[in-house]
Enzyme design. Structure first.
Site, short mmCIF file in Angstrom:
data_model
loop_
_atom_site.label_atom_id
_atom_site.label_comp_id
_atom_site.label_asym_id
_atom_site.label_seq_id
_atom_site.Cartn_x
_atom_site.Cartn_y
_atom_site.Cartn_z
N LYS A 129 0.86 -1.18 0.00
CA LYS A 129 0.00 0.00 0.00
C LYS A 129 0.89 1.22 0.00
CE LYS A 129 -4.53 0.51 0.82
NZ LYS A 129 -5.44 -0.51 0.35
N1 GLU Z 1 -7.34 -0.35 -2.77
C1 GLU Z 1 -8.12 -1.54 -2.91
C2 GLU Z 1 -8.03 -2.37 -1.66
O1 GLU Z 1 -7.80 -1.88 -0.59
C3 GLU Z 1 -7.78 -2.29 -4.19
C4 GLU Z 1 -6.39 -2.78 -4.30
C5 GLU Z 1 -6.05 -3.37 -5.66
O2 GLU Z 1 -6.90 -3.48 -6.52
O3 GLU Z 1 -4.87 -3.73 -5.82
O4 GLU Z 1 -8.28 -3.54 -1.68
#
Ligand code: GLU
Length: 443
Positions: A129
């Site tokens: 992240k």
């Molecule tokens: N931000 C989204 C999550 O927290 C999607 C992450 C993604 O598609 O890689 O799952």
């Protein structure tokens, strides 16, 4: 969401606390909370202690500072992050968040959650992240483009289709991913442009994205709620919903639940809360938010405050905003049967304990909002294979993936007599432990 999570903290005495109080308690330690779920699950699964210790921390923590020329001609220095938690199951995977309260510790928590999510969903991805600490609403479109491009330029080959694959999160969207991909393709030399489009997911469909990604997280939440209703013999038709956060996840969840006959009676976002006992026209509300950027000023609803929102009589609550929104007092106030976590980490452990005591069921984030990353995986596969799938294929696969994971969670929870959240971590952990046992630690 009136009170930013960094200013609120779980209340230990289970007493309702007015959200207007000036908080002097320490900051919510999201990373610690996520580590404690891992520790709880590790007690149920046979985990070698060194594996648990490895998984408590991210593998890499990247912090970059980069200057951007603002429209005024001035230069501003931005702070960007990318936390790569684990890549033992495949490339690092997870969103990029633009938010003024973003912090290193929050990204560490959110990156670890992506590892659990991808492992639970059986995806060949690890977890990551990142993002930038700033308010994306406070800059122009051109500035947003330059900020995004400088950030991805600064990350350079620390991301890549076979290494680390970002996606949208809070404060970012398909447009952000289009700028990100364009920057990557223009700065990192590569031969196979088509496959390199998989450097990010959640792109516009016209630029290598997949159909069904925009609605995927909301669709996943709805599959979980529908499955919960089926197993609990609970009729969704005619039931009431309250939603906190009306961005991508909240709005799509409300729209898709409307097709099941569920009506949205209260909604909130960063500007405040609205109530409509007759039920909102969710399509119109979604359109309004797309045009105006928030629910503020929407005519067909009565303004209520945050405390009132949490007491609205309904059946289902979908928190789809930020972490640490449901502490003990909110959990005590809620008048619903089910909480389905569209956001990552919306319930504090204290809040969750109160929900459990009150018999309010919980579908945890790592399952409930995993539809997004699951369809991100479909996008990545299509980019690799130069394929374009139809909506039926995406939707069919997503539904099966969500129901299979739901079953894995339920089986684990039944066998180990543990809460759903710990069951999700347990399933994920079993998968990761096996890989560590196979591969062992290098050298
Ligand atoms: N931000 C989204 C999550 O927290 C999607 C992450 C993604 O598609 O890689 O799952």
């Amino acid at each position: 969401m009136n009170a930013p999570s960094s200013q609120r903290a779980p209340d230990a005495n289970d007493r309702p606390v007015p959200s207007t109080r000036v908080s002097t308690v320490e900051r919510y330690d999201f990373h610690r909370v996520i580590q404690s779920y891992l520790d709880d699950a590790a007690r149920l699964v046979n985990v070698p202690d060194h594996v648990r210790v490895i998984l408590r921390e991210p593998k890499n923590e990247l912090i970059v500072h980069f200057p951007v020329r603002m429209d005024s001609g001035e230069y501003r220095l931005f702070k960007g992050y990318r936390i790569q938690h684990s890549n033992i199951l495949g490339p690092y995977k997870g969103g990029m968040r633009y938010h003024e309260h973003a912090s290193l510790d929050d990204f560490k928590a959110l990156g670890a959650m992506m590892t659990w999510k991808c492992a639970l969903m059986n995806l060949p991805f690890g977890g990551a992240k990142g993002g930038i600490k700033f308010d994306p609403r406070s800059v122009s479109r051109d500035e947003l483009s330059r900020i995004t491009r400088r950030f991805f330029h600064a990350l350079g080959s620390n991301i890549g289709p076979d290494y680390d694959v970002p996606a949208p999160d809070v404060g970012t969207n398909a447009q952000t991913m289009a700028w990100a991909m364009d920057t990557y393709l223009n700065t990192v030399g590569m031969v196979k442009k088509e496959a390199a489009m998989g450097v990010v997911t959640g792109k516009p469909v016209s630029s290598g994205g997949t159909v069904g990604r925009e609605t995927a997280t909301g669709q996943g939440v709805v599959h979980c709620i529908a499955e919960w209703a089926r197993r609990s013999r609970f009729k969704l038709e005619g039931k009431k919903l309250i939603v906190q956060g009306f961005g991508n996840v909240g709005s799509n969840t409300a729209v898709l639940l409307a097709a099941h006959g569920v009506s949205l009676v209260a909604v909130g976002d960063h500007t405040g809360y609205l109530y409509n006992p007759e039920g909102f026209n969710v399509h119109r509300l979604k359109q309004y938010v797309a045009q105006n950027g928030s629910i503020a000023g929407y005519a067909n609803g009565q303004k209520i405050n945050r405390d009132e929102f949490f007491t609205v009589q309904a059946d289902i609550f979908v928190p789809a905003a930020l972490e640490n929104q449901i502490g003990a007092s909110e959990a005590e106030a809620l008048q619903v049967k089910l909480v389905a976590e569209g956001a990552n980490g919306p319930c504090s452990p204290e809040g969750e304990a109160v929900l459990a005591r009150r018999g309010i069921e919980l579908l945890p984030d790592v399952l409930a909002n995993a539809g997004g990353v699951t369809v991100s995986y479909y996008e990545w596969v299509q980019n690799r294979r130069s394929e374009i799938w139809g909506i039926e294929e995406v939707e069919e696969r997503l539904e099966k993936a969500m129901l299979d994971a739901y079953e894995r969670m339920t089986q684990f929870a039944t066998t180990h007599k543990c809460p759903n959240r710990i069951a999700c971590y347990g399933v994920a952990l079993q998968r990761l432990v096996q890989v560590y046992l196979d591969r062992e630690i290098f050298p």
